[in-house]
Design a protein around this motif. Structure first.
Motif, PDB file in Angstrom:
ATOM      1  N   GLN A   1      13.432   5.325   1.087  1.00  0.00           N
ATOM      2  CA  GLN A   1      12.830   6.547   1.631  1.00  0.00           C
ATOM      3  C   GLN A   1      11.329   6.355   1.828  1.00  0.00           C
ATOM      4  O   GLN A   1      10.772   6.768   2.839  1.00  0.00           O
ATOM      5  CB  GLN A   1      13.102   7.729   0.699  1.00  0.00           C
ATOM      6  CG  GLN A   1      12.557   9.047   1.187  1.00  0.00           C
ATOM      7  CD  GLN A   1      13.187   9.508   2.503  1.00  0.00           C
ATOM      8  OE1 GLN A   1      14.306   9.168   2.833  1.00  0.00           O
ATOM      9  NE2 GLN A   1      12.436  10.271   3.268  1.00  0.00           N
ATOM     10  N   ALA A   2      10.682   5.725   0.871  1.00  0.00           N
ATOM     11  CA  ALA A   2       9.238   5.485   0.979  1.00  0.00           C
ATOM     12  C   ALA A   2       8.905   4.576   2.161  1.00  0.00           C
ATOM     13  O   ALA A   2       7.858   4.721   2.783  1.00  0.00           O
ATOM     14  CB  ALA A   2       8.717   4.866  -0.318  1.00  0.00           C
ATOM     15  N   LEU A   3       9.818   3.663   2.474  1.00  0.00           N
ATOM     16  CA  LEU A   3       9.581   2.685   3.540  1.00  0.00           C
ATOM     17  C   LEU A   3      10.348   2.986   4.820  1.00  0.00           C
ATOM     18  O   LEU A   3      10.491   2.112   5.676  1.00  0.00           O
ATOM     19  CB  LEU A   3       9.955   1.279   3.044  1.00  0.00           C
ATOM     20  CG  LEU A   3       9.153   0.740   1.867  1.00  0.00           C
ATOM     21  CD1 LEU A   3       9.715  -0.596   1.413  1.00  0.00           C
ATOM     22  CD2 LEU A   3       7.682   0.613   2.243  1.00  0.00           C
ATOM     23  N   LYS A   4      10.813   4.223   4.984  1.00  0.00           N
ATOM     24  CA  LYS A   4      11.695   4.538   6.119  1.00  0.00           C
ATOM     25  C   LYS A   4      11.091   4.175   7.474  1.00  0.00           C
ATOM     26  O   LYS A   4      11.794   3.695   8.357  1.00  0.00           O
ATOM     27  CB  LYS A   4      12.139   5.994   6.086  1.00  0.00           C
ATOM     28  CG  LYS A   4      11.050   6.998   6.298  1.00  0.00           C
ATOM     29  CD  LYS A   4      11.590   8.414   6.229  1.00  0.00           C
ATOM     30  CE  LYS A   4      10.445   9.404   6.309  1.00  0.00           C
ATOM     31  NZ  LYS A   4      10.892  10.757   6.127  1.00  0.00           N
ATOM     32  N   GLU A   5       9.795   4.367   7.655  1.00  0.00           N
ATOM     33  CA  GLU A   5       9.152   4.022   8.930  1.00  0.00           C
ATOM     34  C   GLU A   5       9.086   2.507   9.117  1.00  0.00           C
ATOM     35  O   GLU A   5       9.329   1.994  10.206  1.00  0.00           O
ATOM     36  CB  GLU A   5       7.742   4.623   9.005  1.00  0.00           C
ATOM     37  CG  GLU A   5       7.709   6.136   8.975  1.00  0.00           C
ATOM     38  CD  GLU A   5       8.369   6.775  10.195  1.00  0.00           C
ATOM     39  OE1 GLU A   5       8.208   6.226  11.309  1.00  0.00           O
ATOM     40  OE2 GLU A   5       9.046   7.804  10.026  1.00  0.00           O
ATOM     41  N   GLU A   6       8.757   1.803   8.055  1.00  0.00           N
ATOM     42  CA  GLU A   6       8.628   0.346   8.117  1.00  0.00           C
ATOM     43  C   GLU A   6       9.981  -0.330   8.337  1.00  0.00           C
ATOM     44  O   GLU A   6      10.074  -1.323   9.043  1.00  0.00           O
ATOM     45  CB  GLU A   6       8.002  -0.184   6.820  1.00  0.00           C
ATOM     46  CG  GLU A   6       6.641   0.381   6.506  1.00  0.00           C
ATOM     47  CD  GLU A   6       5.605   0.029   7.559  1.00  0.00           C
ATOM     48  OE1 GLU A   6       5.588  -1.121   8.032  1.00  0.00           O
ATOM     49  OE2 GLU A   6       4.809   0.905   7.915  1.00  0.00           O
ATOM     50  N   ILE A   7      11.009   0.214   7.718  1.00  0.00           N
ATOM     51  CA  ILE A   7      12.346  -0.380   7.783  1.00  0.00           C
ATOM     52  C   ILE A   7      12.881  -0.445   9.208  1.00  0.00           C
ATOM     53  O   ILE A   7      13.628  -1.350   9.558  1.00  0.00           O
ATOM     54  CB  ILE A   7      13.318   0.381   6.846  1.00  0.00           C
ATOM     55  CG1 ILE A   7      12.973   0.059   5.392  1.00  0.00           C
ATOM     56  CG2 ILE A   7      14.771   0.055   7.144  1.00  0.00           C
ATOM     57  CD1 ILE A   7      13.750   0.859   4.371  1.00  0.00           C
TER      58      ILE A   7
ATOM     59  N   HIS B   1       0.833  -1.209   0.000  1.00  0.00           N
ATOM     60  CA  HIS B   1       0.000   0.000   0.000  1.00  0.00           C
ATOM     61  C   HIS B   1       0.870   1.262   0.000  1.00  0.00           C
ATOM     62  O   HIS B   1       0.620   2.197  -0.766  1.00  0.00           O
ATOM     63  CB  HIS B   1      -0.929  -0.014   1.221  1.00  0.00           C
ATOM     64  CG  HIS B   1      -1.785   1.200   1.334  1.00  0.00           C
ATOM     65  ND1 HIS B   1      -2.872   1.411   0.517  1.00  0.00           N
ATOM     66  CD2 HIS B   1      -1.706   2.273   2.151  1.00  0.00           C
ATOM     67  CE1 HIS B   1      -3.425   2.573   0.832  1.00  0.00           C
ATOM     68  NE2 HIS B   1      -2.736   3.113   1.826  1.00  0.00           N
ATOM     69  N   ILE B   2       1.900   1.275   0.826  1.00  0.00           N
ATOM     70  CA  ILE B   2       2.808   2.425   0.904  1.00  0.00           C
ATOM     71  C   ILE B   2       3.489   2.645  -0.451  1.00  0.00           C
ATOM     72  O   ILE B   2       3.564   3.767  -0.952  1.00  0.00           O
ATOM     73  CB  ILE B   2       3.861   2.225   2.011  1.00  0.00           C
ATOM     74  CG1 ILE B   2       3.188   2.269   3.382  1.00  0.00           C
ATOM     75  CG2 ILE B   2       4.979   3.265   1.912  1.00  0.00           C
ATOM     76  CD1 ILE B   2       4.068   1.772   4.520  1.00  0.00           C
ATOM     77  N   LEU B   3       3.962   1.567  -1.054  1.00  0.00           N
ATOM     78  CA  LEU B   3       4.665   1.681  -2.324  1.00  0.00           C
ATOM     79  C   LEU B   3       3.725   2.082  -3.466  1.00  0.00           C
ATOM     80  O   LEU B   3       4.121   2.838  -4.350  1.00  0.00           O
ATOM     81  CB  LEU B   3       5.399   0.384  -2.647  1.00  0.00           C
ATOM     82  CG  LEU B   3       6.569   0.064  -1.711  1.00  0.00           C
ATOM     83  CD1 LEU B   3       7.116  -1.327  -1.991  1.00  0.00           C
ATOM     84  CD2 LEU B   3       7.660   1.116  -1.810  1.00  0.00           C
ATOM     85  N   LYS B   4       2.493   1.604  -3.440  1.00  0.00           N
ATOM     86  CA  LYS B   4       1.515   2.001  -4.464  1.00  0.00           C
ATOM     87  C   LYS B   4       1.217   3.487  -4.375  1.00  0.00           C
ATOM     88  O   LYS B   4       1.036   4.152  -5.394  1.00  0.00           O
ATOM     89  CB  LYS B   4       0.227   1.197  -4.310  1.00  0.00           C
ATOM     90  CG  LYS B   4       0.326  -0.213  -4.821  1.00  0.00           C
ATOM     91  CD  LYS B   4      -0.973  -0.959  -4.570  1.00  0.00           C
ATOM     92  CE  LYS B   4      -0.824  -2.423  -4.913  1.00  0.00           C
ATOM     93  NZ  LYS B   4      -2.034  -3.197  -4.564  1.00  0.00           N
ATOM     94  N   GLU B   5       1.152   4.008  -3.156  1.00  0.00           N
ATOM     95  CA  GLU B   5       0.898   5.442  -2.980  1.00  0.00           C
ATOM     96  C   GLU B   5       2.091   6.278  -3.427  1.00  0.00           C
ATOM     97  O   GLU B   5       1.925   7.346  -4.008  1.00  0.00           O
ATOM     98  CB  GLU B   5       0.574   5.747  -1.526  1.00  0.00           C
ATOM     99  CG  GLU B   5      -0.820   5.358  -1.116  1.00  0.00           C
ATOM    100  CD  GLU B   5      -1.175   5.824   0.281  1.00  0.00           C
ATOM    101  OE1 GLU B   5      -0.281   6.233   1.048  1.00  0.00           O
ATOM    102  OE2 GLU B   5      -2.368   5.790   0.607  1.00  0.00           O
ATOM    103  N   LYS B   6       3.296   5.807  -3.161  1.00  0.00           N
ATOM    104  CA  LYS B   6       4.506   6.549  -3.510  1.00  0.00           C
ATOM    105  C   LYS B   6       4.812   6.468  -5.007  1.00  0.00           C
ATOM    106  O   LYS B   6       5.184   7.456  -5.630  1.00  0.00           O
ATOM    107  CB  LYS B   6       5.692   6.016  -2.693  1.00  0.00           C
ATOM    108  CG  LYS B   6       7.024   6.591  -3.070  1.00  0.00           C
ATOM    109  CD  LYS B   6       7.125   8.062  -2.771  1.00  0.00           C
ATOM    110  CE  LYS B   6       8.510   8.576  -3.135  1.00  0.00           C
ATOM    111  NZ  LYS B   6       8.616  10.002  -3.003  1.00  0.00           N
TER     112      LYS B   6
END
Length: 105
Positions: free
Chosen positions: A84-90, A36-41
């Motif tokens: 960068q898009a996944l910085k919180e998840e990482i 979902h995060i990657l689709k939005e980014k």
């Protein structure tokens, strides 16, 4: 750290079996969240696949993404965009494998 390693080792024995079963079922919560995060980014993504490669523990993922937004960028720059898009998840991950590409025209 030890608990993460134990989880990964424990699940490696059944990883192939689970992945085969999961192809017939839905994604894990983590896979869905990351997708979902990657689709939005990456709104121009033509292909996106997120796989929990830790056997369902949610500590290691593999991301395959194809997007026009990567056009003209070196691989390292493409991966930086995904990071960068996944910085919180990482922050909660043990590892992340990233595979990026530009759609063929």
């Amino acid at each position: 750290m030890l608990s993460i390693l134990k989880c990964i080792l424990k699940n490696q024995a059944v990883l192939v079996s689970r992945q085969l079963q999961r192809t017939l079922s839905s994604q894990t919560e983590g896979e869905t969240r990351i997708a979902h995060i990657l689709k939005e980014k990456f709104t121009s993504a033509t292909s996106l696949k997120v796989v929990d490669i830790s056997g369902g523990c949610g500590v290691m993922y593999e991301v395959h993404i194809e997007s026009n937004e990567f056009k003209g960028k070196r691989t390292v720059q493409q991966h930086q965009l995904v990071n960068q898009a996944l910085k919180e998840e990482i922050q909660g991950m043990h590892g992340l494998r990233i595979f990026t590409d530009v759609p063929r025209e």
